[in-house]
Design a protein around this motif. Structure first.
Motif, PDB file in Angstrom:
ATOM      1  N   ARG A 182       0.835  -1.201   0.000  1.00  0.00           N
ATOM      2  CA  ARG A 182       0.000   0.000   0.000  1.00  0.00           C
ATOM      3  C   ARG A 182       0.871   1.253   0.000  1.00  0.00           C
ATOM      4  N   ALA A 183       0.573   2.185  -0.916  1.00  0.00           N
ATOM      5  CA  ALA A 183       1.315   3.440  -1.001  1.00  0.00           C
ATOM      6  C   ALA A 183       0.653   4.499  -0.133  1.00  0.00           C
ATOM      7  N   SER A 184       1.461   5.217   0.655  1.00  0.00           N
ATOM      8  CA  SER A 184       0.938   6.268   1.537  1.00  0.00           C
ATOM      9  C   SER A 184       1.724   7.544   1.300  1.00  0.00           C
ATOM     10  N   ASP A 185       1.010   8.663   1.301  1.00  0.00           N
ATOM     11  CA  ASP A 185       1.673   9.966   1.184  1.00  0.00           C
ATOM     12  C   ASP A 185       2.003  10.460   2.590  1.00  0.00           C
ATOM     13  N   ILE A 186       3.276  10.501   2.903  1.00  0.00           N
ATOM     14  CA  ILE A 186       3.716  10.871   4.256  1.00  0.00           C
ATOM     15  C   ILE A 186       3.299  12.304   4.596  1.00  0.00           C
ATOM     16  N   LEU A 187       3.257  13.170   3.591  1.00  0.00           N
ATOM     17  CA  LEU A 187       2.897  14.565   3.858  1.00  0.00           C
ATOM     18  C   LEU A 187       1.439  14.729   4.262  1.00  0.00           C
ATOM     19  N   GLN A 188       0.619  13.708   3.972  1.00  0.00           N
ATOM     20  CA  GLN A 188      -0.797  13.763   4.361  1.00  0.00           C
ATOM     21  C   GLN A 188      -1.029  13.204   5.764  1.00  0.00           C
ATOM     22  N   MET A 189       0.005  12.627   6.371  1.00  0.00           N
ATOM     23  CA  MET A 189      -0.127  12.074   7.718  1.00  0.00           C
ATOM     24  C   MET A 189       0.202  13.135   8.759  1.00  0.00           C
ATOM     25  N   ARG A 190      -0.452  13.055   9.910  1.00  0.00           N
ATOM     26  CA  ARG A 190      -0.129  13.949  11.022  1.00  0.00           C
ATOM     27  C   ARG A 190       1.241  13.574  11.576  1.00  0.00           C
ATOM     28  N   PRO A 191       2.153  14.548  11.764  1.00  0.00           N
ATOM     29  CA  PRO A 191       3.488  14.232  12.271  1.00  0.00           C
ATOM     30  C   PRO A 191       3.473  13.493  13.609  1.00  0.00           C
ATOM     31  N   ASP A 192       2.461  13.750  14.450  1.00  0.00           N
ATOM     32  CA  ASP A 192       2.382  13.083  15.745  1.00  0.00           C
ATOM     33  C   ASP A 192       1.301  12.010  15.761  1.00  0.00           C
ATOM     34  N   GLY A 193       0.802  11.641  14.580  1.00  0.00           N
ATOM     35  CA  GLY A 193      -0.263  10.648  14.505  1.00  0.00           C
ATOM     36  C   GLY A 193       0.249   9.218  14.599  1.00  0.00           C
ATOM     37  N   ALA A 194      -0.666   8.290  14.915  1.00  0.00           N
ATOM     38  CA  ALA A 194      -0.295   6.883  15.105  1.00  0.00           C
ATOM     39  C   ALA A 194       0.201   6.249  13.810  1.00  0.00           C
ATOM     40  N   GLU A 195      -0.370   6.662  12.662  1.00  0.00           N
ATOM     41  CA  GLU A 195       0.002   6.048  11.378  1.00  0.00           C
ATOM     42  C   GLU A 195       1.469   6.307  11.055  1.00  0.00           C
ATOM     43  N   LEU A 196       1.921   7.548  11.200  1.00  0.00           N
ATOM     44  CA  LEU A 196       3.311   7.881  10.898  1.00  0.00           C
ATOM     45  C   LEU A 196       4.258   7.327  11.968  1.00  0.00           C
ATOM     46  N   ARG A 197       3.815   7.339  13.224  1.00  0.00           N
ATOM     47  CA  ARG A 197       4.655   6.782  14.303  1.00  0.00           C
ATOM     48  C   ARG A 197       4.896   5.301  14.079  1.00  0.00           C
ATOM     49  N   ASP A 198       3.897   4.594  13.507  1.00  0.00           N
ATOM     50  CA  ASP A 198       4.052   3.172  13.250  1.00  0.00           C
ATOM     51  C   ASP A 198       5.077   2.920  12.140  1.00  0.00           C
ATOM     52  N   LEU A 199       5.121   3.817  11.173  1.00  0.00           N
ATOM     53  CA  LEU A 199       6.104   3.693  10.101  1.00  0.00           C
ATOM     54  C   LEU A 199       7.505   4.074  10.581  1.00  0.00           C
ATOM     55  N   ARG A 200       7.578   5.183  11.314  1.00  0.00           N
ATOM     56  CA  ARG A 200       8.855   5.754  11.729  1.00  0.00           C
ATOM     57  C   ARG A 200       9.514   4.876  12.803  1.00  0.00           C
ATOM     58  N   GLY A 201      10.697   4.421  12.525  1.00  0.00           N
ATOM     59  CA  GLY A 201      11.410   3.561  13.468  1.00  0.00           C
ATOM     60  C   GLY A 201      11.224   2.091  13.175  1.00  0.00           C
ATOM     61  N   LYS A 202      10.065   1.734  12.594  1.00  0.00           N
ATOM     62  CA  LYS A 202       9.785   0.323  12.309  1.00  0.00           C
ATOM     63  C   LYS A 202      10.001  -0.007  10.830  1.00  0.00           C
ATOM     64  N   ARG A 203       9.311   0.727   9.949  1.00  0.00           N
ATOM     65  CA  ARG A 203       9.446   0.485   8.511  1.00  0.00           C
ATOM     66  C   ARG A 203      10.425   1.466   7.864  1.00  0.00           C
ATOM     67  N   MET A 204      10.585   2.638   8.467  1.00  0.00           N
ATOM     68  CA  MET A 204      11.573   3.624   8.018  1.00  0.00           C
ATOM     69  C   MET A 204      12.427   4.014   9.228  1.00  0.00           C
ATOM     70  N   ALA A 205      13.726   4.067   9.033  1.00  0.00           N
ATOM     71  CA  ALA A 205      14.608   4.452  10.141  1.00  0.00           C
ATOM     72  C   ALA A 205      15.680   5.396   9.618  1.00  0.00           C
ATOM     73  N   LYS A 206      16.270   6.150  10.537  1.00  0.00           N
ATOM     74  CA  LYS A 206      17.273   7.135  10.135  1.00  0.00           C
ATOM     75  C   LYS A 206      18.494   7.068  11.033  1.00  0.00           C
ATOM     76  N   ILE A 207      19.666   7.154  10.405  1.00  0.00           N
ATOM     77  CA  ILE A 207      20.931   7.299  11.131  1.00  0.00           C
ATOM     78  C   ILE A 207      21.295   8.773  11.048  1.00  0.00           C
ATOM     79  N   PHE A 208      21.385   9.431  12.197  1.00  0.00           N
ATOM     80  CA  PHE A 208      21.683  10.856  12.214  1.00  0.00           C
ATOM     81  C   PHE A 208      23.189  11.093  12.127  1.00  0.00           C
ATOM     82  N   GLN A 209      23.535  12.298  11.684  1.00  0.00           N
ATOM     83  CA  GLN A 209      24.940  12.617  11.449  1.00  0.00           C
ATOM     84  C   GLN A 209      25.733  12.768  12.742  1.00  0.00           C
ATOM     85  N   GLU A 210      25.160  13.412  13.736  1.00  0.00           N
ATOM     86  CA  GLU A 210      25.889  13.696  14.980  1.00  0.00           C
ATOM     87  C   GLU A 210      25.384  12.801  16.099  1.00  0.00           C
TER      88      GLU A 210
END
Length: 628
Positions: free
Chosen positions: A80-108
């Protein structure tokens, strides 16, 4: 339209920030894609918009940002394709993606890790949020991942705090945190910038292996074209928020079209440069040192050796446990019987991995640390000065001759002082001239490093990283020193800005007759700058020779491992991950009996191979055997 093969697709992305007097557009109509199981590299200088794009994908842009366009993420688990910009930044849908299906290594990693929680606690928290694993299972999975990213004792690391780890180790912990849930998309924002070449090669190999095993896609944000050549399938080049060129890695490297990309490639130092060849910076810095002081003529009978270091040793005791725990009997030699000379007018390069003792050695030379034993002698032509014994006026005089350029231009410049105050401070401390003289000298310094005099009343925060580093160099030149100790002066800079600073240092050396001790873990940079190179491992100099010899005919296994780990911006010279030892270049057991004293009975000595080439080996080993 969304392609069925795209894991991440960014369409016509625009990002602007609310500023005083209007909005600032930092990303303008960006289009790019990341394919499943593939690596897309986003390449550009600092301030080009790379990190802002990655923040928009993760939904972590600040409130002042305004975003237009689409960011479409297609989850391989459900298609299923989802538009991240249409999700609430603090919503459950994006929180479920962030860290689980998408992750980030920060520079510092230091500012991204909590100083109040252990490493294991922070990594296992991701599992606690996104999985149903028990506490024991979370610890077991965390320790397994810590082992995968190169920690030798994962159980001990689990209970350590971030401040107890080196920069490279903290970055590994960040990578473990990002990978713990086996995400489909990994956004790596400069994941190896702060790492040594050997650790960088290990991390790149690790990311490549995990990417293949997990069919993980990666958006790799970097300015290191060597990393791009070894990792990327597709390359996107960005400048001031706009895409300049994009395509498969083969086409980008073999047939670059845009002048900006060609300029980036020409700014990278490499081992094939001819003697005297100059780096081509995107924006040259005009150097005008004529108003500083003339090149100091070399008087007759002036000794060739400016600084002589003999048998320096510095030992630290390891705490048993806790900040206030009793000290253990275990002691580590950070600097172990180090000897070398720096000749007048030359640049001596000092290379080695993090923790090998480079910075400790530089601090001893600057009298910031007192060694256990050894001697440091400085001779500018007026007689020998014992650096370690100098006191009072003799020490003040010595400090005018030896100055330091620090690694981090942000923390080494006071945020409360203007550039004028920063540059005049050394002159005030040492009582040089009156106010008018100091002002004249400050103007000469700012002119010498290629900055406009109208910048004198500005504060450090209003400058770019490269400009701040130039201010640091100007401060170190204020007192007319003979010797500059440069501690990783370009490690935090983009390749284009790095080329500016290196050319500036070379020009100043030529015009002012300066002598450099240049500390770095970037061997290509050291090759460009240094006349001779000393290679340091575990507190000892293991090889010392002219740069033309040591980088083209290394003898010591450690030096060979360092060179093998350097990523070239050349598709025909890929990193050979199979030959890189998983245990790291400093694993002495892999060196062979000629170079390793198993009993640690101090049976090692410098073997002279001729032509100024010294190698640390066992005393009874013949030089011909070492060459073989």
């Amino acid at each position: 339209m969304v392609s069925g093969t795209d894991l991440l697709r960014i369409e016509n992305l625009g990002i602007s920030f609310a500023m005083l007097g209007g909005r600032m557009n930092v990303v303008k109509g960006v289009n790019l894609r990341v394919l499943p199981g593939k690596v897309t590299a986003l390449v550009g200088e600092s301030g080009s918009g790379k990190s802002v794009i990655s923040q928009s994908v993760m939904g972590i842009l600040p409130n002042t940002a305004s975003v237009t366009g689409k960011i479409l993420f297609t989850d391989p688990l459900n298609g299923r394709a989802s538009d991240i910009l249409q999700m609430r930044p603090d919503g459950a849908e994006l929180r479920d993606l962030r860290g689980k299906r998408m992750a980030k290594i920060f520079q510092e990693p230091m500012t991204s890790l909590s100083p109040l929680h252990t490493v294991g606690n922070q990594i296992s928290e991701v599992l606690q949020i996104h999985t149903q694993a028990t506490k024991e299972e979370r610890r077991a999975q965390t320790e397994e991942m810590l082992g995968l990213v190169g920690f030798h004792n994962p159980a001990r690391t689990y209970d350590m705090y971030p401040f107890e780890l080196s920069g490279g180790m903290r970055q590994r912990a960040m990578i473990a945190m990002a990978l713990i849930c086996r995400p489909a998309l990994l956004i790596a924002d400069e994941p190896t910038t702060a790492l040594d070449v050997t650790i960088q090669a290990q991390i790149l190999e690790l990311l490549k292996d995990l990417q293949q095993k997990l069919n993980m896609a990666m958006l790799l944000i970097t300015h290191d074209l060597g990393v791009v050549a070894n990792m990327a399938d597709e390359v996107v080049v960005i400048y001031h928020g706009e895409i300049m060129e994009a395509g498969p890695v083969d086409a980008i490297f073999r047939n670059p079209q845009h002048p900006y990309l060609k300029g980036l490639m020409a700014a990278v130092p490499h081992f094939d440069m001819k003697p005297g060849e100059r780096l081509k910076a995107l924006r040259e810095v005009p150097v005008n040192s004529d108003t500083l002081w003339a090149k100091k003529p070399k008087p007759e009978n002036t000794p060739e050796i400016l600084l002589s270091v003999k048998n320096l040793t510095k030992t630290y005791a390891i705490r048993k446990s806790g900040m206030f725990g009793k000290q253990d009997k275990t002691r580590i030699k950070a600097v172990n019987d180090v000897s070398f000379d720096i000749r007048r007018g030359e640049c001596l390069g000092l290379v080695g991995e993090s923790g090998c003792g480079k910075t400790t050695l530089s601090k001893i030379l600057m009298r910031a640390i007192t060694p256990d034993s050894g001697s440091v002698t400085f001779n500018e032509g007026k007689g020998e000065v014992d650096v370690l014994a100098a006191q009072g006026e003799a020490l003040m005089e010595l400090r005018t001759h030896i100055q330091m350029v620090f690694q981090d231009p942000v923390s080494s410049l006071s945020p409360r002082m203007t550039v004028q105050n920063i540059l005049s401070e050394p002159l005030e401390i040492h009582g040089r001239g009156d106010r008018a003289y100091r002002m004249e000298k400050v103007r000469a310094l700012i002119q010498a490093i290629g900055l406009d005099q109208r910048f004198l009343n500005r504060y450090p925060h209003s400058f770019s990283g490269g400009q701040r580093q130039r201010i640091g160099i100007a401060r170190s030149l204020a007192l007319g020193p003979q010797l500059l100790i440069c501690d990783e002066p370009v490690s935090a800079l983009d390749v284009s800005v790095q080329a500016q600073i290196l050319n500036l240092l070379k020009d100043l050396q030529k015009k002012l007759g300066l002598t450099y001790l240049f500390i770095s873990h970037n061997l290509a940079v050291v090759d460009y700058m240094a006349d001779r190179i000393a290679v340091m491992c575990a507190g000892r100099i293991v090889e010392l020779a002219p740069s033309a010899i040591i980088l083209r005919n290394p003898i010591h296994p450690y030096t060979r491992s360092l060179l093998a780990a350097v990523p070239f911006p050349d598709l025909d010279r890929p990193l050979d991950f199979k030959t890189l030892k998983a245990s790291g270049a400093s694993d002495k057991r892999a060196w062979g009996p000629q170079f390793f004293d198993e009993t640690d009975s101090n049976d090692l000595a410098q073997a002279d191979l001729g032509g100024g080439h010294l190698v640390l080996a066992r005393r009874n080993v013949d030089a011909r055997e070492l060459r073989a």
